[in-house]
Write a protein that holds these residues in place. Structure first.
Motif, short mmCIF file in Angstrom:
data_model
loop_
_atom_site.label_atom_id
_atom_site.label_comp_id
_atom_site.label_asym_id
_atom_site.label_seq_id
_atom_site.Cartn_x
_atom_site.Cartn_y
_atom_site.Cartn_z
N GLY A 67 0.86 -1.18 0.00
CA GLY A 67 0.00 0.00 0.00
C GLY A 67 0.89 1.23 0.00
N HIS A 68 0.26 2.40 -0.17
CA HIS A 68 1.04 3.64 -0.29
C HIS A 68 1.45 4.17 1.08
N ALA A 69 2.63 4.77 1.10
CA ALA A 69 3.12 5.48 2.30
C ALA A 69 3.00 4.60 3.55
N GLU A 70 3.36 3.34 3.42
CA GLU A 70 3.33 2.44 4.58
C GLU A 70 4.18 3.08 5.68
N PRO A 71 3.66 3.21 6.89
CA PRO A 71 4.32 4.03 7.91
C PRO A 71 5.78 3.63 8.19
N ARG A 72 6.07 2.31 8.26
CA ARG A 72 7.45 1.91 8.55
C ARG A 72 8.40 2.34 7.44
N VAL A 73 7.92 2.20 6.20
CA VAL A 73 8.76 2.56 5.06
C VAL A 73 8.92 4.08 5.00
N ALA A 74 7.80 4.79 5.19
CA ALA A 74 7.84 6.26 5.12
C ALA A 74 8.78 6.83 6.19
N ARG A 75 8.71 6.26 7.39
CA ARG A 75 9.59 6.74 8.48
C ARG A 75 11.06 6.48 8.15
N VAL A 307 17.20 2.23 -1.57
CA VAL A 307 17.64 0.98 -0.94
C VAL A 307 17.03 0.85 0.46
N ARG A 308 16.98 1.95 1.18
CA ARG A 308 16.38 1.92 2.52
C ARG A 308 14.90 1.55 2.42
N ALA A 309 14.20 2.16 1.43
CA ALA A 309 12.77 1.86 1.24
C ALA A 309 12.60 0.38 0.86
N GLY A 310 13.51 -0.12 0.05
CA GLY A 310 13.43 -1.52 -0.37
C GLY A 310 13.65 -2.47 0.80
N ILE A 311 14.66 -2.19 1.60
CA ILE A 311 14.95 -3.06 2.75
C ILE A 311 13.74 -3.10 3.69
N GLU A 312 13.18 -1.95 4.00
CA GLU A 312 12.04 -1.92 4.92
C GLU A 312 10.85 -2.67 4.33
N THR A 313 10.63 -2.50 3.02
CA THR A 313 9.53 -3.20 2.36
C THR A 313 9.72 -4.71 2.45
N LEU A 314 10.93 -5.17 2.17
CA LEU A 314 11.18 -6.61 2.23
C LEU A 314 11.03 -7.13 3.66
N LYS A 315 11.42 -6.32 4.65
CA LYS A 315 11.27 -6.76 6.04
C LYS A 315 9.80 -6.97 6.39
N VAL A 316 8.96 -6.06 5.93
CA VAL A 316 7.52 -6.22 6.21
C VAL A 316 6.99 -7.47 5.49
N LEU A 317 7.42 -7.65 4.24
CA LEU A 317 6.94 -8.81 3.47
C LEU A 317 7.41 -10.14 4.07
N ALA A 318 8.56 -10.10 4.74
CA ALA A 318 9.12 -11.34 5.30
C ALA A 318 8.34 -11.81 6.52
N GLN A 319 7.55 -10.90 7.11
CA GLN A 319 6.76 -11.31 8.26
C GLN A 319 5.69 -12.31 7.80
N GLY A 320 5.37 -13.23 8.68
CA GLY A 320 4.48 -14.33 8.30
C GLY A 320 3.14 -13.87 7.75
N GLY A 321 2.64 -14.62 6.81
CA GLY A 321 1.27 -14.44 6.36
C GLY A 321 1.04 -13.42 5.26
N ALA A 322 2.08 -12.64 4.87
CA ALA A 322 1.86 -11.60 3.87
C ALA A 322 1.34 -12.20 2.55
N TYR A 323 2.00 -13.25 2.09
CA TYR A 323 1.63 -13.79 0.78
C TYR A 323 0.32 -14.57 0.84
N GLU A 324 0.01 -15.15 1.99
CA GLU A 324 -1.29 -15.80 2.15
C GLU A 324 -2.41 -14.76 2.06
N ARG A 325 -2.19 -13.61 2.68
CA ARG A 325 -3.22 -12.55 2.63
C ARG A 325 -3.38 -12.01 1.21
N LEU A 326 -2.27 -11.84 0.50
CA LEU A 326 -2.35 -11.35 -0.88
C LEU A 326 -3.08 -12.36 -1.76
#
Ligand SMILES: *Cc1c(COP(=O)(O)O)cnc(C)c1O
Length: 426
Positions: A67-75, A307-326
């Protein structure tokens, strides 16, 4: 729906920018409307300059998987900005992103970060040509790999929509080195190898095609393509600029038994900021300067913000259940659209891989670009406009994928299916 502010901005844009946009599909030519100018985006929503709010399925054409401007990534991006935007020197962040990618994708032993997927395509070809000493490549009709000369042949959505499969300005001598095969048709690839023995450096493919609308590989297509390509001494390049980290945490090609020598990444790994990457076997990647003689460079390559935005995005995606929800969100939309088609007696089909989905109107099966071309674009244009009126912002072409994000709520999805029922009825 009020669009005065967007319309007047479009007029100003037309005076100073070719076609009023900085990337062709944004002009909405294929759907017979003037584009809306977006002022802000949050989660699953975009808002335009006239204050209209939409459930967004463009998702920046792929990157916005959280989603847009995800708070962890935006911060994280804001915090990084305070330390400078770019240094022209290596950073810890680049090491961390390369390590994250290599850990998720076994074929990505080494990674070179760039600023766009287009660059990743150019560089992958250059490596393949240098490694094999051959100059021809095979691509598939309807697959898009960026807008570099060699790859701008039968290149999918933007080009398909505009009806210009080849671009003026691409030298015929160069285009002749690019052979075009048919997606999901192995014999069309074998034909290329038989007709040009010893001359083909690489076969490049989107493991799940998403630039002629979504088209999945048929059973064994990618594993057999892999075997065939290697049997003729060529390299397999999997373009995972859309599919990488979209369908699973890693490469989609692995799901289908492909063994790519080189992988292209982009979009999600930059978390919405400019990025691209070519990755692959260490000995191939080490052909790149300064390890090897194949030149490639970039002032903003590995930009700390991206790169910072990418790392944070991948960290969120690595948390359980992301791909099941998608997957669940994709399945919900698929069945909702299917029942809307059935209920209103409208011919069409839905191609879906996880959170990538295309609703093709006027055709019952799409396995390749020829099938996709038979879709009813005029009807899609009407559908697009009817959905927009109901607050749903679809990609503005029959040949794009809807991008579902983790921010799409059940309510957003239900609203989308309801809107589809009403729009198809209309
Ligand atoms: C978007 C895309 C590219 C090009 O990436 P850019 O960052 O737009 O240059 C390449 N390949 C695929 C499959 C894409 O969808």
């Amino acid at each position: 729906m009020k669009s005065d502010n967007s319309n007047s901005l479009f007029q100003r844009a037309l005076a100073r920018t070719p076609g009023g946009v900085n990337s062709p599909v944004r002009a909405w030519k294929a759907v017979g409307a003037a584009p809306l100018f977006i002022s802000t985006a949050q989660g699953a929503y975009v808002e335009d300059e006239d204050g209209n709010r939409f459930v967004d399925y463009v998702g920046a054409f792929g990157p916005a998987i959280l989603g847009h401007a995800e708070p962890r990534v935006a911060r994280a991006v804001a915090a990084q900005a305070a330390h400078g935007f770019s240094y022209g020197a290596p950073t810890r962040l680049e090491v961390e992103l390369a390590e994250l990618i290599a850990a998720a994708i076994p074929a990505a032993q080494k990674v070179r970060l760039q600023t766009s997927g287009t660059e990743a395509g150019m560089t992958a070809l250059r490596i393949a040509r240098a490694a094999t000493g051959r100059s021809m490549i095979v691509k598939f009709d309807g697959c898009y790999h960026g807008h570099s000369d060699a790859l701008l042949v039968r290149a999918g959505s933007g080009a398909m929509t505009l009806g210009v499969p080849d671009s003026p300005g691409v030298p015929a001598e160069l285009a002749q080195l690019t052979l075009v095969a048919r997606y999901n048709d192995l014999s069309s690839v074998e034909q290329c190898f038989v007709q040009h023995p010893g001359r083909i450096a690489a076969v490049i493919v989107e493991p799940v095609a998403a630039n002629m609308g979504v088209v999945k590989p048929q059973a064994n297509f990618l594993s057999q393509l892999s075997t065939l390509t290697h049997r003729y001494g060529a390299l397999l390049i999997c373009d995972e600029v859309i599919t990488g980290f979209r369908l699973r945490f890693g490469a989609a090609s692995e799901l289908f038994g492909a063994e790519p020598d080189l992988i292209m990444l982009g979009k999600i790994i930059g978390g919405g900021n400019p990025i691209g990457a070519v990755a692959g076997r260490a000995e191939l990647m080490d052909l790149l300067a300064p390890a090897g003689a194949v030149y490639q460079a970039g002032t903003l390559s590995g930009s700390p913000l991206s790169v910072r935005a990418g790392i944070e995005t991948l960290k969120v995606l690595a948390q359980g259940g992301a791909y099941e929800r998608l997957e669940a969100a994709g399945a919900y939309l698929e069945s909702g659209f299917a029942s809307a088609l059935a209920q209103h007696g409208i011919a069409g089909c839905i191609n879906r891989a996880g959170s990538l989905l295309t609703l093709f109107l006027g055709v019952t099966e799409v396995r390749n670009a020829d099938d996709a071309q038979r879709a009813d674009r005029a009807r899609f244009a009407r559908f697009f406009r009817a959905m927009l009126e109901r607050g749903i912002y679809l990609p503005p072409s029959q040949f794009e994928a809807l991008f579902i994000s983790l921010a799409h709520s059940e309510e957003d999805l239900k609203k989308t299916v309801d809107a589809a029922h009403q729009s198809l009825a209309e």
